[in-house]
Write a protein that holds these residues in place. Sequence first.
Motif, PDB file in Angstrom:
ATOM      1  N   UNK A   6      44.879  44.010  40.828  1.00  0.00           N
ATOM      2  CA  UNK A   6      45.468  42.728  40.446  1.00  0.00           C
ATOM      3  C   UNK A   6      45.946  41.974  41.683  1.00  0.00           C
ATOM      4  N   UNK A   7      46.577  42.678  42.593  1.00  0.00           N
ATOM      5  CA  UNK A   7      47.056  42.056  43.829  1.00  0.00           C
ATOM      6  C   UNK A   7      45.883  41.537  44.662  1.00  0.00           C
ATOM      7  N   UNK A   8      44.812  42.289  44.740  1.00  0.00           N
ATOM      8  CA  UNK A   8      43.621  41.892  45.486  1.00  0.00           C
ATOM      9  C   UNK A   8      42.976  40.659  44.846  1.00  0.00           C
ATOM     10  N   UNK A   9      42.857  40.638  43.534  1.00  0.00           N
ATOM     11  CA  UNK A   9      42.268  39.475  42.851  1.00  0.00           C
ATOM     12  C   UNK A   9      43.140  38.232  43.013  1.00  0.00           C
ATOM     13  N   UNK A  10      44.446  38.418  42.930  1.00  0.00           N
ATOM     14  CA  UNK A  10      45.360  37.303  43.121  1.00  0.00           C
ATOM     15  C   UNK A  10      45.267  36.755  44.544  1.00  0.00           C
ATOM     16  N   UNK A  11      45.193  37.636  45.510  1.00  0.00           N
ATOM     17  CA  UNK A  11      45.057  37.222  46.912  1.00  0.00           C
ATOM     18  C   UNK A  11      43.740  36.483  47.136  1.00  0.00           C
ATOM     19  N   UNK A  12      42.658  37.019  46.599  1.00  0.00           N
ATOM     20  CA  UNK A  12      41.355  36.353  46.745  1.00  0.00           C
ATOM     21  C   UNK A  12      41.341  34.990  46.061  1.00  0.00           C
ATOM     22  N   UNK A  13      41.989  34.894  44.921  1.00  0.00           N
ATOM     23  CA  UNK A  13      42.066  33.618  44.214  1.00  0.00           C
ATOM     24  C   UNK A  13      42.838  32.588  45.032  1.00  0.00           C
ATOM     25  N   UNK A  14      43.966  32.991  45.586  1.00  0.00           N
ATOM     26  CA  UNK A  14      44.774  32.076  46.399  1.00  0.00           C
ATOM     27  C   UNK A  14      44.010  31.651  47.647  1.00  0.00           C
ATOM     28  N   UNK A  15      43.365  32.595  48.309  1.00  0.00           N
ATOM     29  CA  UNK A  15      42.593  32.283  49.516  1.00  0.00           C
ATOM     30  C   UNK A  15      41.440  31.342  49.181  1.00  0.00           C
ATOM     31  N   UNK A  16      40.771  31.602  48.068  1.00  0.00           N
ATOM     32  CA  UNK A  16      39.655  30.735  47.651  1.00  0.00           C
ATOM     33  C   UNK A  16      40.151  29.328  47.353  1.00  0.00           C
ATOM     34  N   UNK A  20      38.948  26.073  49.500  1.00  0.00           N
ATOM     35  CA  UNK A  20      38.157  25.042  48.821  1.00  0.00           C
ATOM     36  C   UNK A  20      38.911  23.733  48.687  1.00  0.00           C
ATOM     37  N   UNK A  21      40.215  23.754  48.890  1.00  0.00           N
ATOM     38  CA  UNK A  21      40.979  22.521  48.778  1.00  0.00           C
ATOM     39  C   UNK A  21      40.955  21.715  50.077  1.00  0.00           C
TER      40      UNK A  21
END
Length: 68
Positions: A6-16, A20-21
């Motif tokens: 969950x922490x890894x997915x959250x980190x990847x989501x934030x980084x993405x 992209x912004x």
Amino acid sequence: MFTYLTRTLLTLTVVTLVLTSCVVEKRTTVVQQSKPAPAKPMPPGQAKKAAGSQSAKSFAPGQQKKKH
């Protein structure tokens, strides 16, 4: 609290989202060339010198006779 996945997915989501912004905008400037200034008539003294005359009176606009 969060699992490793969950922490890894959250980190990847934030980084993405952060990556992209970023918006790169290329601006180009259009340079417009101005028109050259209109040519001014030669002053009577300069016309006298160019003609090699002794007097500038005949070259002055107010001193020329009207032609009818």
